[in-house]
Design an enzyme around this catalytic site. Structure first.
Site, PDB file in Angstrom:
ATOM      1  N   GLY A  17       3.564  10.506 -10.636  1.00 55.08           N
ATOM      2  CA  GLY A  17       3.960  11.668 -11.442  1.00 55.08           C
ATOM      3  C   GLY A  17       4.187  11.322 -12.897  1.00 55.08           C
ATOM      4  N   TYR A 140       4.761   7.767   9.559  1.00 54.50           N
ATOM      5  CA  TYR A 140       4.223   8.194   8.258  1.00 54.50           C
ATOM      6  C   TYR A 140       2.748   8.546   8.376  1.00 54.50           C
ATOM      7  CZ  TYR A 140       2.760   7.740   3.352  1.00 54.50           C
ATOM      8  OH  TYR A 140       2.220   7.960   2.105  1.00 54.50           O
ATOM      9  N   ASP A 274       3.448  -9.512   8.605  1.00 57.14           N
ATOM     10  CA  ASP A 274       2.413  -9.333   7.582  1.00 57.14           C
ATOM     11  C   ASP A 274       1.993  -7.875   7.413  1.00 57.14           C
ATOM     12  OD1 ASP A 274       1.887 -11.736   6.345  1.00 57.14           O
ATOM     13  OD2 ASP A 274       0.398 -12.371   7.829  1.00 57.14           O
TER      14      ASP A 274
END
Length: 297
Positions: A17, A140, A274
């Site tokens: 943004g 997510y 990882d």
């Protein structure tokens, strides 16, 4: 006379943004447009009533949806339910308010981490739903994948021009430098700073071998504005540097150490996870539209 263009950017004070604010301030075309950059103070987009109030206040004709519940690998692993629920509810609120208010174009921001974990490389836009994502960011990833599904549903049912962008790892000014839940580059910069201050070795979590492509925030902002104005497809588009610019995280850490004149040792803590080893993305589709675009090296 054409109706005025009012572009509302959610997450308008974050990493991308802030870069977009800079890009728009230098863009002659934007002088004939009204750009509104929202922050979390303008309203909680997980709350439907608050989201409706924002749309009623600003009456956008176009929306760039950057706001999300985001974080680094370890934060994603610890809070899968919150990452799923908050992103799903927020995305639903934005999409439905765009439909109800007759918004002409919505551009939502996805991520390469939502692609299938077991796949062939390079990944491209057609492979998004070809298998489950990496378990480390399952919540997510599923929430973000649904954005692409709903873009098509809204287009088919209501004729809405909703699309999405898929950037690789973003870096730049105004990033989140929190070591626990920030992104790779700002987290490494913060670690290097602390190690230098304390005269200690710098710890790199994991083996340092995972490969990543990085895009500068202002490049991503500039390309996102292009998508809003010019890109006509509902299908998503990957915004990224080329495959040849992928680098191991240990090399990024070494570059940061050199830039900060850090003289200590760089030590890999292999007890830490990882995450995905690689998620090489093809920018072939972008190059068919913008063959001469020059990325910041």
């Amino acid at each position: 006379m054409a109706a005025p263009v009012v572009v509302m950017v959610t997450g308008g004070t974050g990493l991308v943004g802030k870069a977009m604010q800079k890009v728009i301030s230098e863009d002659p075309q934007a002088k004939d447009e009204k750009w509104i950059f929202l922050s979390s103070k303008d309203g909680d987009l997980v709350d439907r009533k608050a989201t409706e109030a924002v749309f009623e206040k600003y009456k956008p004709t176009h929306v760039i949806h950057l706001a999300a519940r985001v974080g680094g690998l370890f934060h994603n692993m610890a809070k899968k339910v919150e990452f799923y629920r908050e992103n799903t509810i927020m995305n639903d609120n934005i999409m439905e308010c765009c439909r109800i208010n007759g918004v002409k174009k919505l551009v939502s921001c996805l991520s390469t981490c939502i692609f299938p974990d077991k796949t062939t490389y390079p990944i491209d836009e057609t492979m998004l739903h070809n298998g489950p994502p990496h378990p480390s960011n399952l919540g997510y990833s599923i929430a973000k994948r649904m954005v692409d599904c709903m873009n098509h549903c809204y287009n088919e049912q209501y004729g809405c021009q909703f699309t999405s962008i898929i950037p690789t790892n973003v870096y730049g000014p105004h990033d989140n430098f929190n070591i626990q839940d920030g992104h790779v580059i700002p987290g490494l910069i913060h670690k290097c700073y602390l190690a230098k201050q304390k005269g200690e070795d710098m710890q790199l979590w994991g083996t340092g071998k995972p490969m990543r492509q990085f895009i500068f925030s202002e490049d991503l902002a500039r390309l996102t504005v292009w998508v809003l104005r010019e890109y006509k497809e509902i299908d998503p588009i990957i915004l990224s540097v080329g495959e040849e610019d992928e680098v191991p995280i240990c090399d990024v850490a070494k570059m940061i150490c050199d830039a900060m004149d850090f003289k200590g040792e760089l030590v890999c803590d292999t007890t830490k996870a990882d995450g995905q080893f690689k998620k090489t993305a093809s920018n072939k589709k972008l190059r068919t539209y913008k063959p001469d675009y020059k990325f910041k090296p």
